[in-house]
Design a protein around this motif. Structure first.
Motif, PDB file in Angstrom:
ATOM      1  N   GLU A  18       0.835  -1.206   0.000  1.00  0.00           N
ATOM      2  CA  GLU A  18       0.000   0.000   0.000  1.00  0.00           C
ATOM      3  C   GLU A  18       0.871   1.258   0.000  1.00  0.00           C
ATOM      4  OE1 GLU A  18      -2.454  -0.664   3.399  1.00  0.00           O
ATOM      5  OE2 GLU A  18      -3.839  -1.996   2.316  1.00  0.00           O
ATOM      6  N   ALA A  19       1.980   1.232   0.740  1.00  0.00           N
ATOM      7  CA  ALA A  19       2.904   2.365   0.729  1.00  0.00           C
ATOM      8  C   ALA A  19       3.562   2.511  -0.645  1.00  0.00           C
ATOM      9  CB  ALA A  19       3.970   2.191   1.808  1.00  0.00           C
ATOM     10  N   HIS A  20       3.879   1.398  -1.280  1.00  0.00           N
ATOM     11  CA  HIS A  20       4.502   1.437  -2.616  1.00  0.00           C
ATOM     12  C   HIS A  20       3.554   2.034  -3.645  1.00  0.00           C
ATOM     13  CE1 HIS A  20       5.915  -0.234  -6.508  1.00  0.00           C
ATOM     14  NE2 HIS A  20       7.105   0.004  -5.990  1.00  0.00           N
ATOM     15  N   GLU A  21       2.260   1.775  -3.492  1.00  0.00           N
ATOM     16  CA  GLU A  21       1.281   2.346  -4.420  1.00  0.00           C
ATOM     17  C   GLU A  21       1.265   3.870  -4.340  1.00  0.00           C
ATOM     18  OE1 GLU A  21      -2.270   0.371  -3.228  1.00  0.00           O
ATOM     19  OE2 GLU A  21      -1.802  -1.480  -4.329  1.00  0.00           O
ATOM     20  N   ARG A  22       1.623   4.405  -3.172  1.00  0.00           N
ATOM     21  CA  ARG A  22       1.662   5.860  -2.998  1.00  0.00           C
ATOM     22  C   ARG A  22       3.011   6.444  -3.392  1.00  0.00           C
ATOM     23  NH1 ARG A  22      -0.020   4.332   2.159  1.00  0.00           N
ATOM     24  NH2 ARG A  22       1.885   5.238   3.044  1.00  0.00           N
ATOM     25  N   LEU A  23       4.089   5.746  -3.060  1.00  0.00           N
ATOM     26  CA  LEU A  23       5.426   6.335  -3.137  1.00  0.00           C
ATOM     27  C   LEU A  23       6.306   5.754  -4.237  1.00  0.00           C
ATOM     28  CD1 LEU A  23       6.146   6.275   0.705  1.00  0.00           C
ATOM     29  CD2 LEU A  23       5.492   8.269  -0.639  1.00  0.00           C
ATOM     30  N   GLY A  24       6.046   4.492  -4.622  1.00  0.00           N
ATOM     31  CA  GLY A  24       6.916   3.830  -5.587  1.00  0.00           C
ATOM     32  C   GLY A  24       8.303   3.594  -5.011  1.00  0.00           C
ATOM     33  N   GLY A  25       9.256   3.297  -5.862  1.00  0.00           N
ATOM     34  CA  GLY A  25      10.642   3.141  -5.426  1.00  0.00           C
ATOM     35  C   GLY A  25      10.882   1.898  -4.597  1.00  0.00           C
ATOM     36  N   ASN A  26      11.833   1.994  -3.686  1.00  0.00           N
ATOM     37  CA  ASN A  26      12.268   0.881  -2.840  1.00  0.00           C
ATOM     38  C   ASN A  26      11.790   1.099  -1.410  1.00  0.00           C
ATOM     39  OD1 ASN A  26      14.411  -0.434  -4.805  1.00  0.00           O
ATOM     40  ND2 ASN A  26      14.781   1.767  -4.835  1.00  0.00           N
ATOM     41  N   LEU A  27      11.411   0.013  -0.752  1.00  0.00           N
ATOM     42  CA  LEU A  27      10.956   0.108   0.630  1.00  0.00           C
ATOM     43  C   LEU A  27      11.527  -1.037   1.455  1.00  0.00           C
ATOM     44  CD1 LEU A  27       8.094   0.684  -1.292  1.00  0.00           C
ATOM     45  CD2 LEU A  27       7.522   1.700   0.903  1.00  0.00           C
ATOM     46  N   VAL A  28      11.750  -0.746   2.737  1.00  0.00           N
ATOM     47  CA  VAL A  28      12.102  -1.777   3.715  1.00  0.00           C
ATOM     48  C   VAL A  28      11.184  -1.619   4.911  1.00  0.00           C
ATOM     49  CG1 VAL A  28      14.513  -2.026   3.015  1.00  0.00           C
ATOM     50  CG2 VAL A  28      13.900  -0.278   4.699  1.00  0.00           C
ATOM     51  N   ALA A  29      10.884  -2.722   5.583  1.00  0.00           N
ATOM     52  CA  ALA A  29      10.134  -2.648   6.826  1.00  0.00           C
ATOM     53  C   ALA A  29      11.099  -2.322   7.953  1.00  0.00           C
ATOM     54  CB  ALA A  29       9.425  -3.971   7.107  1.00  0.00           C
ATOM     55  N   VAL A  30      10.724  -1.390   8.812  1.00  0.00           N
ATOM     56  CA  VAL A  30      11.582  -1.012   9.932  1.00  0.00           C
ATOM     57  C   VAL A  30      10.794  -1.042  11.231  1.00  0.00           C
ATOM     58  CG1 VAL A  30      13.139   0.403   8.541  1.00  0.00           C
ATOM     59  CG2 VAL A  30      11.151   1.475   9.601  1.00  0.00           C
ATOM     60  N   MET A  31      11.515  -1.268  12.314  1.00  0.00           N
ATOM     61  CA  MET A  31      10.916  -1.223  13.651  1.00  0.00           C
ATOM     62  C   MET A  31      11.884  -0.524  14.594  1.00  0.00           C
ATOM     63  SD  MET A  31      11.344  -5.115  15.087  1.00  0.00           S
ATOM     64  CE  MET A  31      12.968  -5.771  15.533  1.00  0.00           C
ATOM     65  N   GLU A  32      11.345   0.011  15.678  1.00  0.00           N
ATOM     66  CA  GLU A  32      12.176   0.686  16.671  1.00  0.00           C
ATOM     67  C   GLU A  32      12.814  -0.351  17.589  1.00  0.00           C
ATOM     68  OE1 GLU A  32       9.360   3.357  18.457  1.00  0.00           O
ATOM     69  OE2 GLU A  32       9.849   4.964  17.039  1.00  0.00           O
ATOM     70  N   VAL A  33      14.110  -0.229  17.782  1.00  0.00           N
ATOM     71  CA  VAL A  33      14.877  -1.148  18.617  1.00  0.00           C
ATOM     72  C   VAL A  33      15.660  -0.330  19.630  1.00  0.00           C
ATOM     73  CG1 VAL A  33      16.710  -2.883  18.645  1.00  0.00           C
ATOM     74  CG2 VAL A  33      15.052  -2.851  16.780  1.00  0.00           C
ATOM     75  N   GLU A  34      15.694  -0.798  20.864  1.00  0.00           N
ATOM     76  CA  GLU A  34      16.371  -0.045  21.925  1.00  0.00           C
ATOM     77  C   GLU A  34      17.649  -0.733  22.379  1.00  0.00           C
ATOM     78  OE1 GLU A  34      15.325   2.886  22.485  1.00  0.00           O
ATOM     79  OE2 GLU A  34      13.431   2.655  21.409  1.00  0.00           O
ATOM     80  N   GLY A  35      18.599   0.082  22.841  1.00  0.00           N
ATOM     81  CA  GLY A  35      19.813  -0.423  23.483  1.00  0.00           C
ATOM     82  C   GLY A  35      20.734  -1.175  22.544  1.00  0.00           C
TER      83      GLY A  35
END
Length: 289
Positions: free
Chosen positions: A148-165
């Motif tokens: 769904e994000a690619h349909e808006r933005l195109g290009g390359n995407l990676v999934a990211v998450m917040e990681v601590e420490g």
């Protein structure tokens, strides 16, 4: 934007962290409750609209290939015995002829090399990569959020998450730019930085949507850390302003390549089940007394 129709599943690893269970069984076939890890990944891809499933395999993966094939004898037995629910589950796990392809990674030269092995099957289209070890429990499948994000933005995407420490040192980490909702511009990516040197706390997990130009970089790539062809090194060359984003996905990610992560995933998926969730929850509560 071109549709994302194809997904690569790198499944050539030997699963040595799970020996002896993986001595004769592919690690991707280890069950989380009653479905193998690889089936969760395929179901996620299906729900994201993927039409072609490309598995990069190695020796000893025939059980994985058989899992997505038809089993007429089993289907006949279940039908004759009136086991309609089990028959439906078996049929739902199948992939149609022409939807699925297998290619071999002969040498263990890393994730980048595994993706490169699928280049001819991708045939010049943008594509997804799913690492089955990363199981994501979410309301909307992780890859669907990315499509769904690619349909808006195109290009390359990676999934990211917040990681601590210090946990950040186990991941590729993005250098973030501007943010639009759950999408963050990627201005750089560093593989396994120290906590002090990490450019952010946004770690890349095993979901990617990438342009086919990646293959030209992978084919020229020198071996990096561990003597392997690193996917991160070639991905970094795709980064141009506005053409590479991280998707801060909704959901909980479990590392099923790690024993503790695998157990946590099994518990989480069991608790979410209508048939066994209450019983498992009661057992876990009893351990606290």
């Amino acid at each position: 934007m071109p549709r994302i129709r194809k997904a690569i599943f790198p499944v050539a690893g030997m699963g040595t962290r799970f020996l002896p269970a993986t001595k004769a069984m592919p690690k991707e076939m280890l069950p989380v409750v009653d479905k193998p890890i690889i089936q969760y990944a395929v179901e996620e891809a299906r729900e994201a609209g993927i039409e072609e499933f490309i598995f990069v395999t190695g020796r000893g993966k025939t059980a994985l290939e058989d899992h997505f094939d038809r089993n007429p004898e089993l289907e006949r037995l279940l039908k004759d015995r009136g086991k309609d629910m089990q028959l439906r589950l078996v049929r739902d796990s199948q992939l149609d002829s022409g939807q699925i392809a297998y290619t071999r990674q002969y040498d263990p030269l890393g994730l980048g090399h595994a993706v490169l092995c699928a280049r001819h099957l991708v045939n010049g289209e943008p594509f997804a990569v799913i690492l089955p070890d990363d199981l994501v429990k979410s309301q909307v499948p992780c890859l669907k959020q990315m499509v769904e994000a690619h349909e808006r933005l195109g290009g390359n995407l990676v999934a990211v998450m917040e990681v601590e420490g210090k946990a950040i040192e186990r991941y590729g980490v993005i250098t973030p730019g501007e943010r639009q909702g759950n999408c963050i511009e990627v201005r750089g990516v560093v593989e396994k930085p120290s906590e002090a040197q990490a450019p952010s706390n946004l770690a890349v997990i095993g979901r990617y949507i990438l342009e086919p130009k990646l293959f030209s970089y992978l084919s020229q790539a020198d071996r990096g850390a561990g003597g392997e062809i690193q996917l991160t090194d070639s991905m970094a060359k795709l980064i141009v302003p506005g053409n590479f984003h991280g998707v801060l996905f909704e959901g909980e990610r479990f590392d099923c390549g790690d024993k503790a992560g695998f157990v946590k995933a099994t518990i989480a998926m069991a608790l979410a089940r209508d048939d066994i969730g209450d019983e498992v929850r009661a057992y876990l509560e009893s351990l606290q007394h």
